[in-house]
Design a protein around this motif. Structure first.
Motif, short mmCIF file in Angstrom:
data_model
loop_
_atom_site.label_atom_id
_atom_site.label_comp_id
_atom_site.label_asym_id
_atom_site.label_seq_id
_atom_site.Cartn_x
_atom_site.Cartn_y
_atom_site.Cartn_z
N ASN A 12 0.86 -1.18 0.00
CA ASN A 12 0.00 0.00 0.00
C ASN A 12 0.90 1.23 0.00
OD1 ASN A 12 -1.40 2.35 1.41
ND2 ASN A 12 -3.12 0.96 1.10
N LEU A 13 0.86 1.99 -1.09
CA LEU A 13 1.69 3.19 -1.25
C LEU A 13 0.82 4.35 -1.68
CD1 LEU A 13 4.83 1.66 -3.05
CD2 LEU A 13 4.59 2.26 -0.63
N VAL A 14 -0.13 4.72 -0.85
CA VAL A 14 -1.14 5.68 -1.25
C VAL A 14 -0.56 7.08 -1.48
CG1 VAL A 14 -1.84 6.12 1.15
CG2 VAL A 14 -3.42 6.62 -0.71
N ALA A 15 0.39 7.50 -0.63
CA ALA A 15 0.99 8.83 -0.75
C ALA A 15 2.23 8.87 0.13
CB ALA A 15 0.01 9.92 -0.33
N SER A 16 3.11 9.80 -0.13
CA SER A 16 4.36 9.88 0.62
C SER A 16 4.10 10.04 2.12
CB SER A 16 5.20 11.06 0.14
OG SER A 16 5.67 10.84 -1.17
N ALA A 17 4.79 9.21 2.91
CA ALA A 17 4.67 9.25 4.36
C ALA A 17 5.88 8.55 4.96
CB ALA A 17 3.38 8.57 4.83
N SER A 18 6.48 9.15 5.96
CA SER A 18 7.63 8.53 6.60
C SER A 18 7.22 7.25 7.32
CB SER A 18 8.28 9.50 7.59
OG SER A 18 7.33 9.89 8.57
N ARG A 19 8.19 6.39 7.54
CA ARG A 19 7.90 5.08 8.12
C ARG A 19 7.22 5.19 9.47
NH1 ARG A 19 12.28 0.20 9.35
NH2 ARG A 19 10.71 -1.44 9.73
N ASP A 20 7.61 6.18 10.28
CA ASP A 20 7.05 6.27 11.63
C ASP A 20 5.60 6.71 11.67
OD1 ASP A 20 7.40 8.94 10.96
OD2 ASP A 20 8.76 9.41 12.62
N CYS B 119 -6.11 -3.72 -3.94
CA CYS B 119 -6.11 -4.15 -5.35
C CYS B 119 -6.41 -2.99 -6.29
CB CYS B 119 -7.13 -5.27 -5.56
SG CYS B 119 -6.72 -6.81 -4.68
N PHE B 120 -6.92 -1.89 -5.76
CA PHE B 120 -7.15 -0.70 -6.57
C PHE B 120 -5.83 -0.15 -7.10
CE2 PHE B 120 -8.86 3.89 -6.67
CZ PHE B 120 -9.51 3.70 -7.88
N GLY B 121 -4.72 -0.54 -6.47
CA GLY B 121 -3.40 -0.11 -6.91
C GLY B 121 -3.01 -0.61 -8.28
N PHE B 122 -3.74 -1.58 -8.82
CA PHE B 122 -3.46 -2.04 -10.18
C PHE B 122 -4.23 -1.25 -11.23
CE2 PHE B 122 -1.76 -5.55 -7.77
CZ PHE B 122 -0.63 -5.87 -8.49
N VAL B 123 -4.95 -0.23 -10.77
CA VAL B 123 -5.51 0.77 -11.69
C VAL B 123 -4.45 1.84 -11.86
CG1 VAL B 123 -7.33 2.47 -12.07
CG2 VAL B 123 -7.85 0.29 -10.93
N THR B 124 -4.06 2.14 -13.08
CA THR B 124 -2.91 3.00 -13.31
C THR B 124 -3.23 4.47 -13.13
OG1 THR B 124 -3.41 3.05 -15.67
CG2 THR B 124 -1.87 1.37 -14.92
N GLY B 125 -2.29 5.15 -12.49
CA GLY B 125 -2.22 6.60 -12.40
C GLY B 125 -3.52 7.36 -12.29
N ARG C 209 9.36 -8.49 -8.46
CA ARG C 209 9.24 -7.04 -8.61
C ARG C 209 8.35 -6.52 -7.50
NH1 ARG C 209 8.00 -5.48 -14.94
NH2 ARG C 209 9.48 -6.91 -15.93
N VAL C 210 8.59 -5.30 -7.08
CA VAL C 210 7.68 -4.57 -6.20
C VAL C 210 7.04 -3.49 -7.05
CG1 VAL C 210 7.46 -3.17 -4.12
CG2 VAL C 210 9.15 -5.02 -4.20
N GLY C 211 5.72 -3.36 -6.99
CA GLY C 211 5.06 -2.40 -7.88
C GLY C 211 3.81 -1.79 -7.31
N ASP C 212 3.52 -0.58 -7.77
CA ASP C 212 2.28 0.11 -7.42
C ASP C 212 2.07 1.25 -8.41
OD1 ASP C 212 -0.05 0.69 -6.09
OD2 ASP C 212 0.88 1.18 -4.17
N ALA C 213 0.89 1.82 -8.39
CA ALA C 213 0.56 2.98 -9.21
C ALA C 213 -0.14 4.00 -8.33
CB ALA C 213 -0.35 2.58 -10.37
N ASN C 214 0.15 5.27 -8.53
CA ASN C 214 -0.43 6.31 -7.70
C ASN C 214 -1.16 7.33 -8.55
OD1 ASN C 214 2.01 5.21 -6.12
ND2 ASN C 214 0.81 6.29 -4.59
N CYS C 215 -2.11 7.99 -7.91
CA CYS C 215 -2.95 8.96 -8.62
C CYS C 215 -2.28 10.32 -8.71
CB CYS C 215 -4.29 9.07 -7.89
SG CYS C 215 -5.44 10.23 -8.64
#
Length: 311
Positions: free
Chosen positions: A48-56, A160-166, A81-87
């Motif tokens: 899950n890589l929804v938006a930039s956020a530090s680990r803590d 799984c919405f992360g496989f919808v591109t950009g 591979r590690v993969g994701d797509a963001n809006c």
């Protein structure tokens, strides 16, 4: 009924070796990790890589989850591979923000921005989805346990919405969001199209309140796994005493024969069962439909956070 199995386990650490052991344990009732992912196959790890956020901040899948799976898959000579797509952001930048990109670089595993598309058919409905699904043998879905201001909860199925591109994410929010069960049915179709081989939920430290990005970390000490993403979410929401009537995709699943059994999964515990401390779901949900103002505001918040170093 052919009810899916969900396996839950108390686990309180992101230390690598104990985490690998616990992931193997929760996979045993599902058939065992070595049987779920064959040697030498091609695998996409989907955090899950929804938006930039530090680990803590614990708003994204922890990099230790990625590293644990990479170690396990390298033992099996898999191509990873590690993969994701963001809006609204580049997925690589988001992966860098919490340390996932560092893990990829450490193990020489490519990080893939899922930006190429293909068309798929799900129950006679046509959808555009990331082309990378065509070459891979297995998708391992690695969601974060979080509250969600639009959907009440986000876990394995929403990931799984992360496989919808950009920008297609934005478009689907815009055109399907007015009827929230339309958006929910689309999410269920995306999960059918992705069909993850395993879903492993990072609930060691969850993210409550104003999720999926602006909430608060909460120690839950929970690891969960299932071959069915909806079943995993249902089991976890029940454990956290959430209201499933507030979750659109759980409501929509009642009228979809291929998902109905997942609403009542068989839940197994590895070790003693327990109830995590109180988890705060949103009191009020905001509309699923994005507006142009919402998009501009989101980009503006990202710029401010980047400028001030508050990822």
């Amino acid at each position: 009924m052919n009810r899916p199995i969900v396996v839950l386990k108390r686990h309180s650490s992101y230390d690598l070796e104990p985490l690998v052991d616990s992931i193997r344990e929760v996979c045993v009732p599902l058939g065992g990790f070595d049987n779920l992912v064959e040697d030498g196959t091609q695998v996409i790890l989907k955090p899950n890589l929804v938006a930039s956020a530090s680990r803590d901040r614990h708003a994204l899948t922890d990099p230790a989850m990625i590293e644990a799976l990479i170690v396990m898959l390298k033992d099996k000579k898999c191509t990873i591979r590690v993969g994701d797509a963001n809006c609204l952001e580049n997925a690589r930048r988001v992966a860098k923000s919490n340390g996932i990109l560092d893990v990829c670089n450490k193990h020489n595993v490519p990080f893939t921005v899922l930006d190429k598309t293909t068309r798929v058919s799900v129950h006679d409905r046509k959808w555009t989805i990331a082309e990378d699904l065509q070459w891979t043998d297995h998708v391992i879905n690695l969601p974060k346990l979080k509250a969600h201001q639009q959907l009440y909860f986000t876990g394995a199925l929403k990931n799984c919405f992360g496989f919808v591109t950009g920008k297609r994410k934005f478009i689907r929010h815009m055109f399907l969001g007015d009827g929230k069960l339309k958006f929910a049915a689309m999410l269920l179709d995306m999960a059918s199209a992705v069909n993850p081989s395993i879903n492993i939920l990072d609930g060691i430290v969850g993210h409550e309140g104003r999720g999926p990005i602006n909430g608060d970390p909460v120690e839950l000490n929970l690891l969960g796994a299932s071959t069915n993403p909806l079943a995993l979410d249902c089991a976890v929401v029940e454990l956290l005493k959430g209201n499933r009537e507030m979750i659109p995709y759980m409501v929509a699943a009642r009228d979809m024969e291929n998902w109905r059994d997942a609403l009542s999964p068989d839940v197994l515990w590895k070790g003693e069962s327990f109830e995590p401390q109180t988890f705060h779901f949103p009191d009020v949900l905001i509309p699923i439909r994005f507006s142009v103002v919402h998009a501009i505001a989101s980009v503006g918040r990202r710029i401010v956070r980047t400028a001030t170093g508050r990822l």
